[in-house]
Write a protein that holds these residues in place. Sequence first.
Motif, PDB file in Angstrom:
ATOM      1  N   GLY A   1      75.181  85.284  11.182  1.00 31.30           N
ATOM      2  CA  GLY A   1      74.613  86.621  10.982  1.00 31.30           C
ATOM      3  C   GLY A   1      75.485  87.485  10.092  1.00 31.30           C
TER       4      GLY A   1
ATOM      5  N   ILE B   1      76.613  84.457  15.563  1.00 31.28           N
ATOM      6  CA  ILE B   1      77.223  85.705  15.087  1.00 31.28           C
ATOM      7  C   ILE B   1      77.861  85.489  13.713  1.00 31.28           C
ATOM      8  CG2 ILE B   1      79.058  87.380  15.541  1.00 31.28           C
ATOM      9  CD1 ILE B   1      78.419  86.971  18.566  1.00 31.28           C
TER      10      ILE B   1
ATOM     11  N   ILE C   1      70.405  90.046  11.933  1.00 33.11           N
ATOM     12  CA  ILE C   1      70.371  90.749  13.221  1.00 33.11           C
ATOM     13  C   ILE C   1      69.964  89.791  14.337  1.00 33.11           C
ATOM     14  CG2 ILE C   1      69.166  92.553  14.526  1.00 33.11           C
ATOM     15  CD1 ILE C   1      69.143  94.162  11.854  1.00 33.11           C
ATOM     16  N   ALA C   2      68.986  88.944  14.065  1.00 31.13           N
ATOM     17  CA  ALA C   2      68.556  87.969  15.067  1.00 31.13           C
ATOM     18  C   ALA C   2      69.695  87.006  15.415  1.00 31.13           C
ATOM     19  CB  ALA C   2      67.334  87.204  14.569  1.00 31.13           C
TER      20      ALA C   2
ATOM     21  N   VAL D   1      72.972  87.583  15.120  1.00 27.57           N
ATOM     22  CA  VAL D   1      74.015  88.323  15.833  1.00 27.57           C
ATOM     23  C   VAL D   1      73.598  88.577  17.280  1.00 27.57           C
ATOM     24  CG1 VAL D   1      75.260  90.517  15.938  1.00 27.57           C
ATOM     25  CG2 VAL D   1      75.011  89.332  13.747  1.00 27.57           C
ATOM     26  N   GLN D   2      72.335  88.904  17.481  1.00 26.66           N
ATOM     27  CA  GLN D   2      71.843  89.187  18.833  1.00 26.66           C
ATOM     28  C   GLN D   2      71.782  87.945  19.711  1.00 26.66           C
ATOM     29  OE1 GLN D   2      68.123  91.190  18.092  1.00 26.66           O
ATOM     30  NE2 GLN D   2      69.097  93.213  18.074  1.00 26.66           N
ATOM     31  N   SER D   3      71.895  86.767  19.121  1.00 27.23           N
ATOM     32  CA  SER D   3      71.860  85.538  19.921  1.00 27.23           C
ATOM     33  C   SER D   3      73.053  85.449  20.863  1.00 27.23           C
ATOM     34  CB  SER D   3      71.818  84.307  19.009  1.00 27.23           C
ATOM     35  OG  SER D   3      73.092  84.088  18.415  1.00 27.23           O
ATOM     36  N   GLY D   4      74.152  86.104  20.493  1.00 25.46           N
ATOM     37  CA  GLY D   4      75.340  86.091  21.333  1.00 25.46           C
ATOM     38  C   GLY D   4      76.199  84.854  21.179  1.00 25.46           C
ATOM     39  N   GLU D   5      75.725  83.861  20.515  1.00 18.99           N
ATOM     40  CA  GLU D   5      76.497  82.633  20.292  1.00 18.99           C
ATOM     41  C   GLU D   5      77.497  82.868  19.158  1.00 18.99           C
ATOM     42  OE1 GLU D   5      76.243  79.732  21.960  1.00 18.99           O
ATOM     43  OE2 GLU D   5      74.775  80.688  23.285  1.00 18.99           O
TER      44      GLU D   5
ATOM     45  N   ARG E   1      67.027  88.454   9.629  1.00 20.37           N
ATOM     46  CA  ARG E   1      67.561  87.186  10.156  1.00 20.37           C
ATOM     47  C   ARG E   1      68.991  87.369  10.679  1.00 20.37           C
ATOM     48  NH1 ARG E   1      63.692  83.920  11.581  1.00 20.37           N
ATOM     49  NH2 ARG E   1      62.274  83.517   9.887  1.00 20.37           N
TER      50      ARG E   1
END
Length: 146
Positions: free
Chosen positions: A40, A37, A26-27, A29-33, A24
């Motif tokens: 995450g 982040i 990683i998901a 953090v990868q959102s970029g928001e 979860r």
Amino acid sequence: MKGKIAVIVMAVLLVFYLLLAGVRAIAFVQSGEPVGIAIGVALLVLPLIGFWALAREITFGIRSERLVRQLDELGGFPSNDLPVRPSGRPYRDAADAQFPAAQAEVEAEPENWQSWLRLGLAYDASGDRKRARGAIRTAITLERTR
């Protein structure tokens, strides 16, 4: 034995939780928001703190159990003749009566790990877990540095 099983179950559950939280995190953090982040990072840090605490408690348990076995082999284990409740815990008055001897032993030999371990066991019998753990940690430190 029940305690060891409980520790193993808790450790397995914590590892499972860490894996789920890691996926979860990683998901997020990868959102970029920025909020994603931050969530995450929190999902990674908080379980790691829990893992550190569990590892510390397991290490304490292993080391203290080893010292108790060692003390018993040396014949220095305190007598176990306290009257106990149906739960198996000693009556506090009886445990408190044995406490001054353990405390005097530590005052006489402050560098002796066996004295500190017996003091920790006396604290535990009296129901003072915080001081018991502190005395046992001191015993572990003294035994490791001798």
